[in-house]
Design an enzyme around this catalytic site. Structure first.
Site, PDB file in Angstrom:
ATOM      1  CD1 TRP A 113      -2.165  -2.260   1.630  1.00  0.00           C
ATOM      2  CD2 TRP A 113      -3.004  -1.103  -0.097  1.00  0.00           C
ATOM      3  NE1 TRP A 113      -3.191  -2.999   1.079  1.00  0.00           N
ATOM      4  CE2 TRP A 113      -3.724  -2.312   0.028  1.00  0.00           C
ATOM      5  CE3 TRP A 113      -3.354  -0.214  -1.111  1.00  0.00           C
ATOM      6  CZ2 TRP A 113      -4.780  -2.648  -0.821  1.00  0.00           C
ATOM      7  CZ3 TRP A 113      -4.401  -0.555  -1.964  1.00  0.00           C
ATOM      8  CH2 TRP A 113      -5.097  -1.752  -1.817  1.00  0.00           C
ATOM      9  CG  ASP A 183      -3.198   4.171   4.126  1.00  0.00           C
ATOM     10  OD1 ASP A 183      -4.229   4.027   4.821  1.00  0.00           O
ATOM     11  OD2 ASP A 183      -3.030   3.576   3.040  1.00  0.00           O
ATOM     12  CE  LYS A 207      -8.926  -3.507   4.862  1.00  0.00           C
ATOM     13  NZ  LYS A 207      -9.195  -4.688   4.015  1.00  0.00           N
TER      14      LYS A 207
END
Length: 373
Positions: A113, A183, A207
């Site tokens: 990511w 992030d 999540k």
């Protein structure tokens, strides 16, 4: 241990265990199902409510206050609710914080990511990779003294938890006077977060925080001045802040749910310190099996950088991995296949996964090991 007994009798899947945990918490199935049909005293569903309705404005304000209380967010930070997930933030961050400053943005690459974020940032201006774990296949984080950031950088970007590789920052790197941008999509609200150490935190909600479709951005007020008027409207942080996240119709249901989850964590769990301990206890159950298997289960991340959220590992060969996944599925233990880019096994044990589900996986891993070692 009623849920555990049900599992042994084969009457309950891990998905049902998940549902029970949310019901017991007073967050998910019960309240959301009820309010989905009709919010108390309003005569309409959250799904049909106007984002300009007084009732929704109260929900918006309550959600922001719940996040502020839970995360101890200082007064000089703004909370935004956007859409587009992390993918859009990969572009919005350099557009707003780097463009026009004459400065370089710096990226720390600890997994997939982080690499995706960096690939988008280079389209907007000068970017420097200040640390990259490629040489060890992204199995670790920078150690003491390895990360050297320019104090004059536009910002320094990290990914707090790499879901694919299973590595996680559990403390924040020192970036000096350069704003730290993070992030937090896959570990947001899994532990206390010293917000004052960050310039900007962003997290797509799906999540730990709520349903897919809403993205939380927490930004220090002084950084809003970097947003240029020439930016397209939706891509301008300052515009969203000035309009209280209502410049475009927001994800009303997502915001409402994020508020409920924050209240659950504060009121039912007892805060993020308690949630962190629960998450440590859960992941230890699985990491202990890895460590005691004499190499049969090979964890991807180095022990010091293991993720609380994503336990990633492999077995001696691909055939054994496939057998493990097949047998686990038969036992009601699903969604364990590693990301398509790396393979192997990945157990994602986010906040809402009850310990009973983790115990079931631990016991299966031990039993599988006895039969295949």
């Amino acid at each position: 241990m009623e849920a555990r007994d049900d599992y042994e009798r084969g009457k309950q899947t891990d998905l049902e265990l998940f549902g029970r945990a949310r019901r017991d918490a007073g967050v998910g199935v019960g309240k959301i199902q009820k309010d989905l049909v009709c919010l108390p005293g309003l005569g309409l569903s959250i799904l049909e409510m106007s984002h300009r309705d007084k009732a929704f404005l109260e929900i918006l304000a309550t959600t922001k206050q719940s996040l502020k209380t839970l995360l101890k967010i200082p007064d000089n930070y703004k909370i935004l609710f956007l859409q587009g997930g992390s993918r859009l933030q990969f572009s919005m961050i350099p557009m707003n914080l780097m463009k026009g400053t004459g400065k370089t943005a710096e990226y720390v690459l600890t997994g997939s990511w982080g690499k995706n974020a960096q690939k988008e940032a280079v389209k907007e201006g000068p970017v420097k990779v200040v640390w990259d774990a490629k040489a060890t296949n992204y199995d670790r984080l920078p150690g003491p003294g390895e990360l050297k950031c320019d104090p004059n950088a536009a910002y320094v970007h990290i990914t707090s938890n790499e879901t694919i590789e299973g590595v996680q920052f559990l403390s924040e790197p020192d970036t000096g006077s350069a704003p730290l941008v993070c992030d937090c999509s896959s570990d947001f609200m899994c532990r206390p977060l010293p917000v004052e150490k960050f310039g900007l935190i962003y997290a797509c909600a799906q999540k730990n925080a709520g349903p897919a479709g809403v993205t939380v951005v927490i930004i220090r007020e002084d950084l809003l001045a970097r947003s240029q008027e020439t930016l397209p409207g939706y891509l301008n942080y300052k515009l969203h802040s000035d309009e209280d996240s209502l410049w475009n119709t927001p994800n009303t249901f997502g915001i409402y749910t994020v508020g409920l989850v924050a209240q659950w964590l504060q009121n039912d769990i007892g805060g993020l310190d308690k949630m962190l301990q629960k998450n440590r206890d859960k992941c230890k159950l699985l990491y202990d099996v890895l460590d005691e298997s004499n190499g049969f289960y090979k964890g991807h991340a180095v022990p010091a950088n293991r993720s609380l959220m994503n336990v990633t590992f492999r077995m001696p060969d691909e055939a054994t991995d496939k057998a493990f996944l097949k047998e686990a599925e038969q036992q009601g233990l699903g969604n364990l296949k590693g990301h398509r880019s790396v393979g192997g096994i990945r157990a994602s044990i986010y906040n809402a996964m009850p310990v009973e589900g983790v115990l079931a996986l631990r016991d299966f891993m031990r039993e599988f090991l006895l039969r295949h070692k």
